[in-house]
Design an enzyme around this catalytic site. Structure first.
Site, short mmCIF file in Angstrom:
data_model
loop_
_atom_site.label_atom_id
_atom_site.label_comp_id
_atom_site.label_asym_id
_atom_site.label_seq_id
_atom_site.Cartn_x
_atom_site.Cartn_y
_atom_site.Cartn_z
N SER A 1 -9.33 -4.34 5.15
CA SER A 1 -9.07 -5.30 4.07
C SER A 1 -8.77 -6.72 4.58
O SER A 1 -9.24 -7.69 3.98
CB SER A 1 -7.91 -4.81 3.20
OG SER A 1 -6.73 -4.66 3.97
N ARG B 1 -2.56 -2.87 1.37
CA ARG B 1 -1.24 -2.41 0.92
C ARG B 1 -0.91 -2.99 -0.43
O ARG B 1 -0.28 -2.35 -1.27
CB ARG B 1 -0.19 -2.75 1.96
CG ARG B 1 -0.40 -1.90 3.19
CD ARG B 1 0.67 -2.11 4.23
NE ARG B 1 0.29 -1.41 5.45
CZ ARG B 1 0.93 -1.53 6.60
NH1 ARG B 1 1.98 -2.32 6.68
NH2 ARG B 1 0.52 -0.86 7.65
N CYS C 1 0.92 7.95 1.79
CA CYS C 1 1.61 6.69 1.47
C CYS C 1 1.44 6.22 0.03
O CYS C 1 2.26 5.46 -0.47
CB CYS C 1 1.20 5.59 2.44
SG CYS C 1 -0.56 5.38 2.64
N ARG D 1 5.10 1.05 10.24
CA ARG D 1 4.36 2.27 10.55
C ARG D 1 4.20 2.49 12.06
O ARG D 1 3.37 3.26 12.51
CB ARG D 1 2.98 2.21 9.89
CG ARG D 1 2.99 2.05 8.38
CD ARG D 1 1.71 2.63 7.79
NE ARG D 1 1.33 2.12 6.49
CZ ARG D 1 1.92 2.44 5.34
NH1 ARG D 1 2.97 3.23 5.32
NH2 ARG D 1 1.45 1.96 4.20
N CYS E 1 3.55 7.07 5.28
CA CYS E 1 2.39 7.97 5.29
C CYS E 1 2.78 9.44 5.43
O CYS E 1 1.92 10.31 5.44
CB CYS E 1 1.44 7.56 6.41
SG CYS E 1 0.81 5.89 6.22
N GLU F 1 -6.15 10.38 22.06
CA GLU F 1 -6.25 10.78 20.64
C GLU F 1 -7.66 11.33 20.35
O GLU F 1 -7.82 12.29 19.61
CB GLU F 1 -5.97 9.59 19.71
CG GLU F 1 -4.52 9.16 19.67
CD GLU F 1 -3.64 10.00 18.73
OE1 GLU F 1 -4.12 11.02 18.20
OE2 GLU F 1 -2.47 9.63 18.51
N TYR G 1 -15.89 -3.14 2.77
CA TYR G 1 -15.80 -3.61 1.38
C TYR G 1 -16.97 -4.54 1.06
O TYR G 1 -17.20 -4.85 -0.10
CB TYR G 1 -14.47 -4.35 1.18
CG TYR G 1 -13.26 -3.48 1.45
CD1 TYR G 1 -12.80 -2.59 0.49
CD2 TYR G 1 -12.59 -3.53 2.67
CE1 TYR G 1 -11.69 -1.78 0.74
CE2 TYR G 1 -11.49 -2.73 2.93
CZ TYR G 1 -11.05 -1.86 1.96
OH TYR G 1 -9.97 -1.05 2.21
N LYS H 1 -9.88 1.96 13.86
CA LYS H 1 -9.45 1.09 12.76
C LYS H 1 -8.28 0.23 13.19
O LYS H 1 -7.34 0.77 13.78
CB LYS H 1 -9.04 1.99 11.59
CG LYS H 1 -8.50 1.25 10.40
CD LYS H 1 -8.07 2.25 9.38
CE LYS H 1 -7.45 1.49 8.23
NZ LYS H 1 -6.93 2.38 7.24
N LYS I 1 -5.99 4.75 14.90
CA LYS I 1 -5.60 3.81 13.84
C LYS I 1 -4.39 3.04 14.34
O LYS I 1 -3.35 3.61 14.64
CB LYS I 1 -5.25 4.57 12.56
CG LYS I 1 -4.82 3.65 11.44
CD LYS I 1 -4.55 4.40 10.17
CE LYS I 1 -4.09 3.45 9.08
NZ LYS I 1 -3.76 4.16 7.85
N CYS J 1 -3.85 10.93 2.94
CA CYS J 1 -2.62 10.33 3.44
C CYS J 1 -1.59 10.41 2.32
O CYS J 1 -1.95 10.59 1.17
CB CYS J 1 -2.84 8.88 3.86
SG CYS J 1 -1.46 8.28 4.88
C1 PBG Z 1 -3.06 4.26 4.48
C2 PBG Z 1 -4.26 3.45 4.77
C3 PBG Z 1 -4.27 2.10 5.10
C4 PBG Z 1 -5.60 1.76 5.19
C5 PBG Z 1 -6.36 2.87 4.94
N1 PBG Z 1 -5.51 3.92 4.70
C6 PBG Z 1 -3.20 1.11 5.26
C7 PBG Z 1 -2.03 1.38 6.09
O1 PBG Z 1 -2.03 2.18 7.02
O2 PBG Z 1 -1.03 0.73 5.77
C8 PBG Z 1 -6.07 0.36 5.49
C9 PBG Z 1 -7.37 0.00 4.93
C10 PBG Z 1 -7.63 -1.45 4.85
O3 PBG Z 1 -6.80 -2.30 5.25
O4 PBG Z 1 -8.71 -1.79 4.37
N2 PBG Z 1 -2.93 5.39 5.24
ZN ZN Z 2 -0.93 6.16 4.75
#
Ligand code: PBG
Ligand code: ZN
Length: 326
Positions: A274, A205, A122, A217, A130, A233, A313, A248, A195, A120
């Site tokens: 997260s 983030r 970002c 986003r 992203c 998708e 995690y 996700k 996602k 990605c």
């Molecule tokens: C970025 C990305 C994100 C996560 C994984 N890759 C965050 C977002 O899209 O802002 C989130 C992972 C997490 O929250 O543990 N492309």
């Molecule tokens: Zn990203």
């Protein structure tokens, strides 16, 4: 009272409950995420994610060496860097911390470690989006070009599995085509297929310093009011050459995981994100729940919904404390 069926009979003691248990978390399907940054000797705990660190390549290799002794053999790497610009040049630079880490890990562990990397932009764009911005909007096709360059650089470094998390259209096909053209026929693509634009990414983030400076986003990540769109998708990513498809976040999207399970014959992964991790930590730190029980309930729910692969995690803590055996 005469009752012909007494379901409680099968709940009477632990042995009986174990005997009839239907679903178990598949330990071999768990992947531990890591954050890799520039520099040397860096290992900072992320405030919002107790037990998770942002670390430089030297420290990461040591951490993964230690985690291997606990039984962790599958890892997902996310990059963190100050070297950000409009074209995300660092994303495919040889000096990118993730690319350097992949090279070191391949060198040291070879096939004994399964190394996945996030794909990605970002972490590398000055905007924190992203993709590449053109006239104030994220340009799909320009972003896909850079994502292909990043994927190729990671594959060349020896990356076993690419995880495109950007949600640009057509990127799975473009990345697969690039890999095939360059002879990287063994590189697995684990697509972030559904996602969602989610508030559960907050702590990530903060960890990856990837909060968009302006806007959100929602122009590329999915709207949480939709589910058939996720199946659309799914068919696109399958056709474009994904090996594994991901949903996700996980816990508020169990219906999507089960839709995936019913609609595909390739493996389904889920990302226990997260915010879901931080919520568990907050509940357990304040004595509202027992950590091992709460984590295993969450991961079993994700498994029950149909995911055989879970990015979490919590993996290190599970193995350290033997919570999977409780
Ligand atoms: C970025 C990305 C994100 C996560 C994984 N890759 C965050 C977002 O899209 O802002 C989130 C992972 C997490 O929250 O543990 N492309
Ligand atoms: Zn990203």
């Amino acid at each position: 009272m005469t009752i012909s069926h007494r379901p409680r009979r099968l709940r009477r003691n632990q042995l009986i409950r174990d005997l009839v248990a239907e679903h178990h978390v598949h330990l071999d399907g768990l992947i531990q995420p890591y954050f890799v940054c520039d520099g040397t000797g860096v290992r900072d705990e992320i405030n919002t994610m107790p037990g998770i660190h942002r670390e430089s390549v030297d420290s990461l290799v040591e951490s993964i060496g230690n985690d291997r002794k606990l039984g962790i053999s599958k890892v997902m790497l996310f990059g963190v860097t100050d070297r950000r610009d409009p074209m995300a040049a660092t994303a495919w630079d040889d000096d990118n911390p993730v690319i350097r880490a992949v090279r070191k890990l391949e060198d040291k562990f070879g096939d004994d470690a399964h190394v996945c990397a996030d794909v990605c932009l970002c972490a590398y764009t000055d905007t924190g989006h992203c993709g590449i911005m053109v006239d104030g909007v994220v340009d799909n096709d320009k972003s896909v070009d850079i994502l292909c360059k990043m994927s190729l650089a990671l594959a060349k470094a020896g990356c076993d599995c690419l995880g495109p998390s950007d949600m640009m259209d057509g990127r799975i096909g473009a990345i697969r085509k690039t890999l095939e053209a360059e002879g990287y026929t063994d590189t697995i693509i684990m697509a972030y297929t559904a996602k969602y634009a989610s508030s559960y990414y907050g702590p990530f983030r903060e960890a990856a310093c990837s909060t968009p400076g302006e806007g959100d986003r929602k122009g590329y990540q999915m709207d949480f009011r939709n589910c058939t769109e996720a199946v659309h998708e799914l068919s696109l990513d399958e056709l474009e050459g994904a090996d594994i498809v991901m949903v996700k976040p996980a816990l508020t999207y169990l219906d999507i995981i089960s839709d995936f399970k019913r609609n595909t014959s390739i493996p389904v992964a889920a990302y226990n994100v997260s915010g879901e991790y931080a919520a568990v930590k907050l509940m357990t730190q304040t004595g509202l729940a027992e950590e091992g029980a709460l984590i295993m309930e969450n991961l079993t729910a994700i498994t029950r919904a149909g995911a055989t692969i879970i990015l979490t995690y919590h993996l290190r803590d599970i193995l350290k404390n033997g919570w999977h055996q409780a």
